[in-house]
Design an enzyme around this catalytic site. Structure first.
Site, PDB file in Angstrom:
ATOM      1  N   HIS A 160      -2.861  -1.761  -8.635  1.00 11.88           N
ATOM      2  CA  HIS A 160      -1.982  -0.609  -8.862  1.00 11.88           C
ATOM      3  C   HIS A 160      -1.176  -0.294  -7.596  1.00 11.88           C
ATOM      4  CE1 HIS A 160      -0.988   3.560 -10.304  1.00 11.88           C
ATOM      5  NE2 HIS A 160      -0.987   3.765  -8.994  1.00 11.88           N
ATOM      6  N   GLU A 161      -1.866  -0.230  -6.454  1.00  5.49           N
ATOM      7  CA  GLU A 161      -1.179   0.085  -5.211  1.00  5.49           C
ATOM      8  C   GLU A 161      -0.275  -1.066  -4.768  1.00  5.49           C
ATOM      9  OE1 GLU A 161      -1.176   3.001  -4.198  1.00  5.49           O
ATOM     10  OE2 GLU A 161      -2.893   3.818  -5.272  1.00  5.49           O
ATOM     11  N   HIS A 164       3.027  -0.715  -6.321  1.00  5.11           N
ATOM     12  CA  HIS A 164       3.854   0.261  -5.592  1.00  5.11           C
ATOM     13  C   HIS A 164       4.513  -0.379  -4.377  1.00  5.11           C
ATOM     14  CE1 HIS A 164       3.002   3.966  -7.676  1.00  5.11           C
ATOM     15  NE2 HIS A 164       1.705   3.912  -7.455  1.00  5.11           N
TER      16      HIS A 164
END
Length: 903
Positions: A160-161, A164
């Site tokens: 998820h990170e 980003h």
């Protein structure tokens, strides 16, 4: 913030010649993971990092159609850690990694990070599809398994990170707007919309109760949460809830929830999958790669460590350095040795011209006397040719080289540059004129060094600033110098100003004044009125430098300086300091451009991050000065307003578009001040979602206190950048895309709010607005011109950055339960139009007299009222039937009893 903070930092591939992460075939390599020196040694952290990246590799492989995985990663451990399995670091460094991409291991969550510092988050302030700055994780998150039920698998959180920071996508939930109306229904902000769940409030005792409706908004009251079901029919999206077990994929266009008021829609207006494959740094590779035939192997890891800092100054003393240049080099190198390089570092000095000479072998900085002895060895005379390849420092693995030159090489620097790059040294290159060899840029980029191009104007102070920026951070800023002021002027009268020493600094405070011709009168006054004159200062006549070292800890407050001269000459003043207390980190500013090279076809963005130990400092006055090698100077005020080039309001990241590009190299410098009393610390809001599924570990209480900073001054020098315009002049840029459009329906009137764009991106004043609306969001998103037009003849755009607020009558009767969608385009005087804004939605929901409770995300308010009425009528009917039956039974019983009694 907890000092036990681990920084897992990634180097991004910022350009074709940058060091950083690379996608080699199907595997990501050159991933650097750096642990802050503030983290005490705990070998379990290394094991957990390995486990997380290994697990994340499999999730990444599955989420992107089995195309990519993590192949190699390097873990940079702090200098203080003990171990025999650490190899010597080459070009890996905490500071350089941090400048290009920072990475923490913690989960994104709906609460402020700095209140207790556990959640992972990505510092992301670029445009949609551009790389983030860093990801933040903490030891507590990595070592405490009780956080897994709340945030989910560490490997999936890592992915998820990664999305980003690598691909520039945003979160698909919204803690500030967790619910919204959709054609009369209340929906949870989520993606995909197929994720099912219930709405509940959690009582003080920990039990669940039905949510209540706010009569003003007709949405659930604060405290109502969306509880997703454990079992789902969909597997997306990782950008919404990576902690939900069935979620293993990114939202694609066919299931993307365009209505949800989240950052992904606001910033990108498209599905995360689309951004990854069409806009990200890896778009070309991802589209061309074929899926792997077999599951990927586990990543390989290497542990490296950077111990004692080793710096070699390689200084140009060729004939072209004569006059003011050799003096400026002497002044700046003196400042570096006296005030910048840290204790226990090893420093050597080499000069080159026709030949190369070692003026000092590597010497450990163990006292002020050692510093002064090195200063005495600095070169003062220039002559000869510029043979750059003569400067060979032998085995330089992991060392730093500061390479300063003012001209083209007499020999072939292109021939020796590759061997320098392969040496394993970090090479900082300082091009001290516009004729300096262009290979200097490549040497810095490919070795993780800094490229700086200071000019030799006597009022610029740029060479002093360049040397002051040559720090090598380990993540502990309490050991690094902080530059409070750096400014210059040419005058025949008075040169004066104010420098604010705030509570976070004060030790080793020095004022360095450089004059051009004759010794001036100098007065420096402390906040309490104590006057320092020349008798309190050190005057070096040969260097034309006056230095005031404040004994002990400098008094906090405004220090005033006054320099008086009777002849026309140039002056500069440089003020540096260090932390006042070892356990209180300083306020710092870090600045950079979003591109180090531009052909002018795409606007550049200036960024400045003002923080204390990653706690945002907001409401400061931040100015950037961009000066080309030809002398063109452009000054911009950077803003933290969440509009234009700025991603988020009040996050301590100040930014602005830079469009006045000229050919050649340019320098970047920012100045930060607060002398109006507005600047304060902010709570860092960490966007994201956690799993609201019982049972959950309780989250620590959140402090939202915002503290005043007091008066501060700071300066920072960013790396230089280069422009080669593809045409004769930069193109005409349209107004920037509006990203904060909001809408509200008041009876049959619509109120719209947004931040005004400019004539050119976020500068100037746009010519006009075109506003359209629709009942269909996707139609407005993909076919803006087909929407219903709003009459804007009475609307005159305001200056960029102003708040626009306008009400419109759509000439229709807006029915209860109706949702409308709005979008804006701006136009400049050359008829260039902006991209379509974010889609704002507004619903007309008439509040019920007594707001009912709610229990699920798809409940229709009108149906709810009708259902209650029907249920009430049915209950009345049942009660009536029961009463009649009871009465009949009583009568029957009484008639049966009569005979018995009679007998």
């Amino acid at each position: 913030m907890d000092s036990r903070t681990v920084f897992v930092l990634l180097w991004m591939l910022l350009s074709s010649i940058s060091t950083g992460i690379k996608l080699d075939g199907n595997g990501y390599v050159d991933v650097i993971i750096a642990i802050s020196s503030k983290v005490p040694q705990d070998n379990r952290l290394v094991d957990q990092i390995k486990e997380m990246v290994t697990e994340g590799s499999l999730y990444l492989y599955g989420a992107l159609d089995e195309k990519v995985y993590f192949r190699e990663a390097t873990i940079l451990v702090p200098p203080e850690w003990k171990g025999t399995d650490f190899t010597k670091a080459r070009t890996e460094s905490f500071g350089k990694v941090q400048r290009s991409m920072r990475f923490y291991l913690a989960c994104q969550i709906l609460i402020p990070f700095l209140s207790y510092g556990v959640e992972p988050y990505t510092n992301q302030y670029g445009e949609c599809g551009t790389e983030g700055e860093y990801i933040h994780f903490t030891p507590e998150y990595l070592l405490n398994d009780t956080f897994i039920p709340l945030y989910g698998s560490r490997g999936k959180v890592f992915v998820h990170e990664w999305a980003h920071v690598r691909w520039g996508v945003y979160d698909e939930c919204n803690g500030e707007k967790p619910f919204y109306h959709s054609n009369g229904h209340i929906e949870a902000t989520r993606c995909s919309k197929n994720i099912e769940g219930q709405f509940y409030e959690v009582t003080a005792g920990g039990s669940l109760q039905q949510c209540r409706i706010d009569p003003q908004t007709s949405l659930p009251t604060k405290g109502c949460m969306f509880f997703p079901d454990r079992n789902q029919i969909t597997n997306s999206s990782i950008m919404f809830l990576p902690g939900l077990d069935p979620v293993t994929a990114f939202c694609q266009e066919d299931e993307h929830n365009y209505e949800a008021p989240n950052m992904q829609n606001k910033k990108c207006g498209k599905a995360a999958w689309t951004v990854i494959f069409e806009d990200s740094v890896d778009k070309d590779a991802l589209r061309s790669l074929k899926p792997l035939q077999y599951p990927p192997p586990p990543p390989s890891f290497k542990l490296v460590q950077r111990k004692q800092r080793v710096v070699c100054l390689i200084l140009d003393v060729s004939g072209s350095m004569g006059g003011s240049r050799i003096l400026q080099q002497l002044q700046a190198a003196t400042h570096f040795l006296r005030n910048i390089v840290e204790d226990q570092a090893r420093v050597g000095i080499v000069t080159f011209s026709t030949e190369a000479y070692t003026l000092s072998p590597l010497t450990t900085i163990d006292s002020d006397t050692t510093r002064e002895n090195l200063i005495k060895l600095l070169p003062k005379v220039a002559s000869g040719s510029t043979y750059m390849c003569k400067a060979d420092n032998g085995d330089a693995l992991g060392d730093e080289i500061v390479f300063l030159t003012d001209g083209q090489a007499t020999d072939n620097i292109a021939g020796c540059a590759p061997s320098a790059i392969q040496s394993g040294a970090i090479i900082h290159t300082l091009a001290f004129s516009n004729s300096a060899a262009h290979a200097l840029t490549e040497m810095a980029n490919k070795t993780g060094g800094k490229f700086l191009s200071p000019n030799d104007k006597t009022t610029s102070n740029q060479l002093m600033d360049a040397f002051a920026s040559l720090t090598l951070s380990t993540g502990d800023y309490t050991n690094e110098p902080v530059q409070l002021e750096s400014i210059g002027a040419r005058t025949s009268d008075l040169f004066n100003g104010t420098v604010s020493v705030d509570q976070t600094v004060g030790n080793k405070t020095s004022f360095v004044i450089i004059y051009e011709n004759s010794f001036p009168s100098i007065y420096i006054q402390s906040p309490s009125g104590l006057i320092y004159t020349q008798t309190n200062m050190n005057h070096d006549v040969s260097q034309k430098t006056v230095t005031l070292n404040i004994p002990g800890t400098a008094e906090p407050g405004d220090w005033k300086y006054r320099i008086q001269t009777t002849i026309l000459q140039a002056f500069t003043i440089t003020v540096t300091s260090q932390v006042a207390q070892a356990d209180v980190p300083p306020i710092i500013v870090k600045t950079h451009m979003d591109q180090q090279f531009s052909d002018g076809t795409k606007p550049m963005i200036v960024f400045a991050e003002v923080s204390q130990n990653y706690r945002p400092v907001i409401k400061a006055e931040v100015w950037a000065t961009l000066e080309s090698e030809t002398g063109s100077v452009h000054t911009l005020q950077l803003l933290d307003n969440g509009a234009g080039a700025d991603a988020f309001q009040d996050d301590g990241i100040y930014s602005r578009y830079f469009i006045k590009m000229v050919n050649g190299r340019s320098s970047l410098k920012v100045r930060v001040k607060n002398q109006s009393g507005q600047t304060r610390f902010a709570v860092l809001y960490v966007p994201g979602c956690v799993i609201n599924v019982k049972p959950n570990p309780p989250k620590p209480p959140v402090s939202e206190e915002s503290l005043e900073v007091g008066n501060i001054t700071r300066t920072d020098t960013g790396e230089s950048f280069e422009v080669k315009l593809s045409g004769t002049a930069p193109p005409n840029f349209p107004p920037n895309r509006i990203t904060d459009l909001s809408a509200e329906i008041q009876e049959d009137t619509v109120l719209l709010n947004w931040t005004a764009p400019g004539e050119d991106l976020d500068q100037g004043t746009a010519k006009s607005y075109e506003i359209r609306w629709s009942f269909d969001l996707k139609m407005l998103r993909f076919n803006f011109s087909n929407g219903h037009s709003v009459n804007t003849t009475a609307v005159s755009p305001q200056k960029a950055g102003s708040v626009e607020q306008h009400s419109f009558n759509l000439n229709i009767t807006i029915q209860n339960g109706t949702t409308l969608y709005f979008a804006v385009q701006s136009e400049d005087k050359q008829k260039a139009k902006s991209e379509t804004s974010n889609i704002a939605q507004a619903s007309k929901i008439l509040p019920a007299p007594k707001p009912p409770g709610i229990s699920n995300p798809g409940m229709n308010l009108t149906v709810l009222v009708i259902s209650l009425c029907v249920v009430t009528m049915l209950m009345c009917f049942i009660v009536a039937v029961v009463i009649c039956a009871v009465k009949r039974r009583k009568r029957s019983a009484q008639s049966d009893m009569v005979p018995i009694i009679a007998n």
